[in-house]
Motif scaffolding. Structure first.
Motif, PDB file in Angstrom:
ATOM      1  N   ALA A   1       0.819  -1.214   0.000  1.00 44.52           N
ATOM      2  CA  ALA A   1       0.000   0.000   0.000  1.00 44.52           C
ATOM      3  C   ALA A   1       0.854   1.266   0.000  1.00 44.52           C
ATOM      4  O   ALA A   1       0.362   2.350  -0.313  1.00 44.52           O
ATOM      5  N   LEU A   2       2.137   1.115   0.324  1.00 46.97           N
ATOM      6  CA  LEU A   2       3.037   2.276   0.418  1.00 46.97           C
ATOM      7  C   LEU A   2       3.929   2.425  -0.804  1.00 46.97           C
ATOM      8  O   LEU A   2       4.824   3.260  -0.815  1.00 46.97           O
ATOM      9  N   ARG A   3       3.679   1.630  -1.840  1.00 49.60           N
ATOM     10  CA  ARG A   3       4.557   1.662  -3.015  1.00 49.60           C
ATOM     11  C   ARG A   3       4.471   2.976  -3.778  1.00 49.60           C
ATOM     12  O   ARG A   3       5.376   3.311  -4.553  1.00 49.60           O
ATOM     13  N   GLY A   4       3.410   3.743  -3.568  1.00 52.00           N
ATOM     14  CA  GLY A   4       3.284   5.035  -4.241  1.00 52.00           C
ATOM     15  C   GLY A   4       4.148   6.122  -3.632  1.00 52.00           C
ATOM     16  O   GLY A   4       4.258   7.222  -4.185  1.00 52.00           O
ATOM     17  N   PHE A   5       4.751   5.832  -2.485  1.00 49.58           N
ATOM     18  CA  PHE A   5       5.633   6.794  -1.824  1.00 49.58           C
ATOM     19  C   PHE A   5       7.083   6.488  -2.214  1.00 49.58           C
ATOM     20  O   PHE A   5       7.458   5.324  -2.369  1.00 49.58           O
ATOM     21  N   ASP A   6       7.898   7.520  -2.329  1.00 51.13           N
ATOM     22  CA  ASP A   6       9.298   7.356  -2.730  1.00 51.13           C
ATOM     23  C   ASP A   6      10.133   6.955  -1.513  1.00 51.13           C
ATOM     24  O   ASP A   6      10.811   7.776  -0.895  1.00 51.13           O
TER      25      ASP A   6
ATOM     26  N   GLU B   1      12.844   1.817   4.525  1.00 49.69           N
ATOM     27  CA  GLU B   1      11.871   2.812   4.977  1.00 49.69           C
ATOM     28  C   GLU B   1      10.447   2.287   4.816  1.00 49.69           C
ATOM     29  O   GLU B   1       9.601   2.481   5.690  1.00 49.69           O
ATOM     30  N   ARG B   2      10.196   1.615   3.702  1.00 48.48           N
ATOM     31  CA  ARG B   2       8.851   1.067   3.458  1.00 48.48           C
ATOM     32  C   ARG B   2       8.517   0.006   4.508  1.00 48.48           C
ATOM     33  O   ARG B   2       7.403  -0.043   5.017  1.00 48.48           O
ATOM     34  N   ALA B   3       9.479  -0.833   4.837  1.00 45.35           N
ATOM     35  CA  ALA B   3       9.257  -1.876   5.843  1.00 45.35           C
ATOM     36  C   ALA B   3       8.960  -1.261   7.207  1.00 45.35           C
ATOM     37  O   ALA B   3       8.044  -1.707   7.915  1.00 45.35           O
TER      38      ALA B   3
ATOM     39  N   LEU C   1       8.874  11.260   5.532  1.00 44.92           N
ATOM     40  CA  LEU C   1       9.929  10.257   5.432  1.00 44.92           C
ATOM     41  C   LEU C   1      10.435  10.163   3.994  1.00 44.92           C
ATOM     42  O   LEU C   1      11.647  10.129   3.743  1.00 44.92           O
ATOM     43  N   ALA C   2       9.502  10.146   3.055  1.00 44.98           N
ATOM     44  CA  ALA C   2       9.873  10.070   1.638  1.00 44.98           C
ATOM     45  C   ALA C   2      10.645  11.308   1.190  1.00 44.98           C
ATOM     46  O   ALA C   2      11.558  11.216   0.358  1.00 44.98           O
TER      47      ALA C   2
END
Length: 195
Positions: free
Chosen positions: A126-131, A136-138, A184-185
């Protein structure tokens, strides 16, 4: 009489959990639900601990399905809102099932650790749209899971009073998460930025 196996025993346990509060989940109650003798259960399990583990896996599997469906066709902040709403709705629709996910420790149980890892993978998706980097995604997925579980647990336990109501509080929580993930991104959270 249904075939006696892990699936039927888990289903019987979930039926008992969902229809009673306080829950009295015992092997004798499960045996009555299945119309078998309690000793017959011991051909398929060692004790109630097995049932609690199976129930935890089954509920997380259903939560996983709801979360997976929620992120189809959406991205970035819309995906976070959608997955958050799906998590909360699942808890509201199955409050006793949701509460029972805390009845067996996850750490040290390979099956439950795997079930939680699958949930985290969907949240990370669900967070793949953020850079974000993979790390960081984990970490953001962990924060999302912790926040959603905490909010829903408080809400189901009437432990989260809010002057504006639960819906308003939940909206604020989700938007704060989105703002934090955006920061964060963007690398604007100083102590989390690369050296």
């Amino acid at each position: 009489m249904a075939k006696l196996d892990q699936t039927s025993i888990t289903s019987a346990a979930l039926t008992i959990i969902e229809r009673s509060e306080p829950v009295e989940l015992t092997l004798s109650a499960i045996a009555r639900e299945l119309d078998v003798t309690q000793p017959a259960l011991y051909y398929h399990l060692d004790g109630l601990d097995d049932v609690l583990r199976w129930v935890g896996i089954a509920v997380r599997s259903q939560l996983l399905d709801a979360l997976t469906e929620a992120i189809i066709g959406v991205s970035h902040s819309h995906a976070v809102r959608s997955v958050g709403g799906a998590w909360r709705t699942f808890g509201q629709q199955h409050p006793m099932w949701y509460k029972c996910t805390d009845w067996h420790p996850v750490e040290g149980c390979a099956e439950l650790e795997d079930a939680v890892a699958k949930v985290l993978a969907v949240l990370a998706g669900a967070l793949r749209g953020f850079d974000l980097t993979d790390a960081e995604r984990a970490n953001a997925a962990l924060a999302l899971r912790s926040t959603l579980h905490g909010f829903v647990s408080f809400e189901l336990g009437a432990g989260n009073p809010s002057p504006g109501g639960a819906d308003d509080s939940f909206t604020h929580v989700i938007e704060l998460l989105i703002t934090g993930i955006d920061a964060l991104a963007a690398g604007t959270i100083a102590h989390l930025s690369p050296a």
